[in-house]
Design a protein around this motif. Structure first.
Motif, PDB file in Angstrom:
ATOM      1  N   ILE A 102       0.837  -1.199   0.000  1.00 20.43           N
ATOM      2  CA  ILE A 102       0.000   0.000   0.000  1.00 20.43           C
ATOM      3  C   ILE A 102       0.870   1.246   0.000  1.00 20.43           C
ATOM      4  CG2 ILE A 102      -1.674   1.336   1.335  1.00 20.43           C
ATOM      5  CD1 ILE A 102      -2.822  -1.372   2.301  1.00 20.43           C
ATOM      6  N   ILE A 103       1.880   1.261   0.841  1.00 24.88           N
ATOM      7  CA  ILE A 103       2.759   2.432   0.926  1.00 24.88           C
ATOM      8  C   ILE A 103       3.519   2.628  -0.381  1.00 24.88           C
ATOM      9  CG2 ILE A 103       4.782   3.389   2.093  1.00 24.88           C
ATOM     10  CD1 ILE A 103       3.684   2.057   4.669  1.00 24.88           C
ATOM     11  N   ASN A 104       3.972   1.541  -0.978  1.00 23.93           N
ATOM     12  CA  ASN A 104       4.699   1.650  -2.248  1.00 23.93           C
ATOM     13  C   ASN A 104       3.800   2.115  -3.393  1.00 23.93           C
ATOM     14  OD1 ASN A 104       7.179   0.938  -1.206  1.00 23.93           O
ATOM     15  ND2 ASN A 104       6.900  -1.240  -1.625  1.00 23.93           N
ATOM     16  N   ALA A 105       2.487   1.900  -3.278  1.00 24.21           N
ATOM     17  CA  ALA A 105       1.555   2.336  -4.320  1.00 24.21           C
ATOM     18  C   ALA A 105       1.259   3.832  -4.223  1.00 24.21           C
ATOM     19  CB  ALA A 105       0.260   1.536  -4.233  1.00 24.21           C
ATOM     20  N   MET A 106       1.687   4.461  -3.131  1.00 21.52           N
ATOM     21  CA  MET A 106       1.467   5.901  -2.960  1.00 21.52           C
ATOM     22  C   MET A 106       2.575   6.690  -3.644  1.00 21.52           C
ATOM     23  SD  MET A 106       0.552   6.193   1.053  1.00 21.52           S
ATOM     24  CE  MET A 106      -0.762   5.260   1.796  1.00 21.52           C
TER      25      MET A 106
END
Length: 83
Positions: free
Chosen positions: A30-34
């Motif tokens: 999720i964090i990497n998709a931001m």
């Protein structure tokens, strides 16, 4: 844990002892998709951005909402500990 104030020690004791590997990978995804801007200013994340992040991470939008809620909760706790 012994050095934390009573209310924080109690809250920490209720938290799961170790996140399983799958949950950790989900959070990382999720964090990497931001975008870098979203990471630095999570208040920018509205519904359309949440859908994009969820699609990029391969998780439901509820997982993104949950992560953002946990982040806000942790920010509040850190502010309380600072003061």
């Amino acid at each position: 844990m012994d050095k934390l104030p009573a209310q924080f020690a109690q809250a920490a004791a209720q938290a799961p002892q170790m996140m399983d590997d799958r949950a950790l990978r989900r959070v990382e995804g999720i964090i990497n998709a931001m975008t870098p801007q979203e990471r630095s200013k999570p208040e920018l994340i509205k519904a359309s951005r949440k859908r994009r992040i969820a699609a990029g991470a391969g998780v439901p939008v509820q997982a993104v909402n949950q992560l953002l809620g946990q982040f806000e909760q942790m920010q509040k706790m850190m502010k309380l500990m600072k003061g």
